[in-house]
Design an enzyme around this catalytic site. Structure first.
Site, PDB file in Angstrom:
ATOM      1  N   ASP A  75      -6.639   1.641   7.366  1.00 37.17           N
ATOM      2  CA  ASP A  75      -6.709   0.754   6.217  1.00 37.17           C
ATOM      3  C   ASP A  75      -8.164   0.317   6.232  1.00 37.17           C
ATOM      4  O   ASP A  75      -8.565  -0.475   7.086  1.00 37.17           O
ATOM      5  CB  ASP A  75      -5.782  -0.456   6.392  1.00 37.17           C
ATOM      6  N   HIS A  76      -8.959   0.866   5.327  1.00 36.80           N
ATOM      7  CA  HIS A  76     -10.412   0.673   5.490  1.00 36.80           C
ATOM      8  C   HIS A  76     -10.830  -0.798   5.341  1.00 36.80           C
ATOM      9  O   HIS A  76     -11.899  -1.177   5.806  1.00 36.80           O
ATOM     10  CB  HIS A  76     -11.217   1.587   4.557  1.00 36.80           C
ATOM     11  N   LYS A 116     -13.920  -3.774   7.437  1.00 32.82           N
ATOM     12  CA  LYS A 116     -14.965  -4.566   6.768  1.00 32.82           C
ATOM     13  C   LYS A 116     -15.379  -5.744   7.649  1.00 32.82           C
ATOM     14  O   LYS A 116     -14.522  -6.412   8.243  1.00 32.82           O
ATOM     15  CB  LYS A 116     -14.459  -5.083   5.406  1.00 32.82           C
ATOM     16  N   HIS A 155      -4.075  -3.163   1.733  1.00 35.44           N
ATOM     17  CA  HIS A 155      -5.240  -4.037   1.930  1.00 35.44           C
ATOM     18  C   HIS A 155      -4.914  -5.524   1.750  1.00 35.44           C
ATOM     19  O   HIS A 155      -5.331  -6.365   2.554  1.00 35.44           O
ATOM     20  CB  HIS A 155      -6.359  -3.674   0.946  1.00 35.44           C
TER      21      HIS A 155
HETATM   22  C1  BG6 Z   1      -8.699   2.202  -2.026  1.00 35.29           C
HETATM   23  C2  BG6 Z   1      -7.937   2.391  -3.313  1.00 35.29           C
HETATM   24  O1  BG6 Z   1      -7.806   2.133  -0.943  1.00 35.29           O
HETATM   25  O2  BG6 Z   1      -9.445   0.998  -2.110  1.00 35.29           O
HETATM   26  C3  BG6 Z   1      -8.888   2.412  -4.491  1.00 35.29           C
HETATM   27  O3  BG6 Z   1      -7.218   3.612  -3.255  1.00 35.29           O
HETATM   28  C4  BG6 Z   1      -9.756   1.189  -4.497  1.00 35.29           C
HETATM   29  O4  BG6 Z   1      -8.178   2.521  -5.711  1.00 35.29           O
HETATM   30  C5  BG6 Z   1     -10.409   0.984  -3.136  1.00 35.29           C
HETATM   31  O5  BG6 Z   1     -10.747   1.364  -5.479  1.00 35.29           O
HETATM   32  C6  BG6 Z   1     -11.136  -0.339  -3.076  1.00 35.29           C
HETATM   33  O6  BG6 Z   1     -11.897  -0.382  -1.911  1.00 35.29           O
HETATM   34  P1  BG6 Z   1     -13.208  -1.252  -1.820  1.00 35.29           P
HETATM   35  O7  BG6 Z   1     -13.673  -1.079  -0.414  1.00 35.29           O
HETATM   36  O8  BG6 Z   1     -14.177  -0.691  -2.835  1.00 35.29           O
HETATM   37  O9  BG6 Z   1     -12.807  -2.641  -2.171  1.00 35.29           O
END
Ligand code: BG6
Length: 495
Positions: free
Chosen positions: A177-178, A182, A240
């Site tokens: 979960d990226h 952060k 997220h």
């Molecule tokens: C991704 C979603 O997980 O997160 C995208 O699939 C979204 O739709 C993105 O744009 C948002 O990530 P960040 O890091 O730009 O807030």
């Protein structure tokens, strides 16, 4: 093995895809440049189609945006391309031969990361083929990194997890979960658990509500096909947004290990008040963008985007009120909202504290409660909103702001989420990845909402203009409780 310079082969399935080029190659290069990778590493890119190692290396160099210098060439020389059909066992046998050869060449001691950066329907098959072709039976460690979406509901996620579980143990599975990579999301626990002034007040005695907004200016771009079956609820909330909620609401863990942190997060998710079909309208708002203007540009509505149905009922915006039914949080609403084509690209958390019982300086028309804003992106930092007398000559209280910014001085050197997460995986630290228990509970919570929404498709979309902050119903969700979304334009700075 030097702790800071792990030795391993990283096998990337989906090596010609967008994620590999946009995030994975540049992140690996940053690690290499920071000396976090030893020279004992290799990357094998796996994809359909044919490509020479030279061409693959050129695409790696290109993806880093660096000019053709010695360092990047040396870095790229560690990359190898392997054409494969992931449903075909022979492809895996050929891959095994290559990995064995690279193990010897780079002294990687049989350590392997399998990074699945491709369509989720292949995740299970890839894992099974990795095992049956002997790729996971090495003298070193092997780990698998799974990109989202991890299923599309609880049942499919469980099936996928079972398939993966036949090959890898939970300790070997790194679910990405990226947001957890952060800087300021990782900082939530530090802000809370390293500051007595916050943690002592972090409960329903002192906090009136919490607001989490993750707004984007982009639309669905070229992802219409995927997004049609996901929408904002599955794309952002299930993962997220709920992860941020868990970090904000969890109890202090007994130590900072993966097991303890994840177990506290799981307890929060278990305490989320389930939303029934009848109640969904009371707790959740869905939206879809129409045309409008974003950052000075005219943009089309969602239904006009490529690969999107002209009468689509997919949600591109979600606002919700979450209640955590436990001792600490009973009665405190946590409002979340996320959407595409909104006014600004920003992720921010606002903690609103309750007013003092007898605040002599309270201005009923312009209340200034204490707020703690945590800026996740693009600014990284926090702002504490207090009240103080200013040089007005009157006994007045006026709002003041204390700012802290963690990326103002050195924007270039803040590691990107993927860089941190890849390095953690190389080190075997899954603290900032999600455990199956978190994923499964999040799915169950979200499933109830999507089921209710899927049953009732009779909704007047589009219901918000591109460039706005979502539909009116999102404001009404808070107004019912006597609150409003804080849109304070505070910016952290170090000056
Ligand atoms: C991704 C979603 O997980 O997160 C995208 O699939 C979204 O739709 C993105 O744009 C948002 O990530 P960040 O890091 O730009 O807030």
């Amino acid at each position: 093995m030097s702790e800071k310079q792990p030795k391993a082969i990283v096998v990337i399935f989906g090596a010609t895809g967008d994620l590999a080029k946009r995030k994975l190659f540049p992140s690996l290069f940053k690690l290499y440049r920071k000396n976090k990778l030893s020279d004992d590493f290799a990357v094998v890119g796996v994809a359909r189609g044919e490509m020479s190692n030279e061409d693959f290396r050129k695409s790696v160099v290109q993806s880093t945006g660096k000019s053709d210098n010695k360092q990047i060439q040396h870095f790229a020389s560690h990359f190898y391309f392997q054409s494969a059909d992931v449903t075909d066992k022979q492809s895996f046998e050929r891959l095994q031969v290559l990995l064995q050869q690279l193990d010897g060449q780079y002294h990687t001691e049989g350590n392997r990361i399998f990074y699945l950066a491709m369509a989720p329907e292949f995740f299970g098959t890839i894992c099974e083929n990795l095992k049956s072709s002997g790729l996971t039976a090495t003298d070193g460690w092997s780990r698998v990194v799974i990109e989202k979406p991890f299923g599309h509901d609880y049942e499919s996620a469980k099936d996928l997890n079972n398939q993966i579980g036949r090959v890898f143990t939970e300790d070997q599975v790194y679910r990405i979960d990226h947001y957890l990579g952060k800087e300021m999301v990782q900082n939530i626990t530090v802000i809370r658990f390293a500051n007595a002034i916050f943690e002592e007040l972090w409960n329903n005695q002192y906090i009136s509500n919490i607001q989490i907004t993750s707004s984007e200016t982009l639309g669905v771009e070229d992802r219409g096909r995927y997004y049609e079956s996901s929408g904002a609820l599955l794309d952002m909330v299930q993962n997220h947004m709920l992860q941020m909620v868990a970090l904000l609401a969890m109890e202090p863990p007994i130590n900072l290990t993966r097991d303890e942190i994840q177990s506290e997060k799981v307890k929060v998710l278990r305490a989320l008040r389930p939303v029934t079909e009848e109640e969904v309208g009371e707790y959740f708002v869905r939206g879809q963008y129409g045309s409008g203007r974003v950052q000075g540009q005219d943009v089309i509505g969602y239904r006009e985007e490529n690969n999107v149905d002209s009468d689509s009922t997919t949600d591109t915006f979600v606002a919700g009120k979450l209640m955590i039914d436990n001792y600490r949080w009973a009665g405190v609403p946590i409002y979340i909202r996320t959407g595409k084509r909104m006014e600004e690209k920003s992720t921010k958390i606002v903690i609103q504290f309750k007013d003092l019982p007898m605040n002599l300086y309270r201005d009923k028309n312009h209340p200034h409660p204490n707020l703690l804003e945590i800026h996740i992106q693009p600014d990284e930092g926090m702002t504490l909103h207090l009240n103080a007398q200013q040089k007005t000559g009157k006994e007045d209280s006026l709002p003041i702001q204390l700012h802290y910014c963690s990326n103002c001085d050195d924007k270039m050197n803040t590691p990107e989420a993927y860089e941190r997460l890849l390095f953690d995986c190389l080190l075997g630290d899954a603290t900032h990845y999600t455990h199956w228990d978190e994923v499964s509970i999040s799915w169950k919570f979200v499933d109830a909402i999507s089921k209710a929404w899927n049953k009732n498709k009779d909704i007047a979309f589009p219901n918000y203009e591109s460039g706005s902050m979502g539909p009116d119903a999102s404001d009404e969700l808070l107004a019912k409780d006597g609150f409003f979304w804080w849109t304070v334009k505070s910016k952290p700075s170090n000056s």
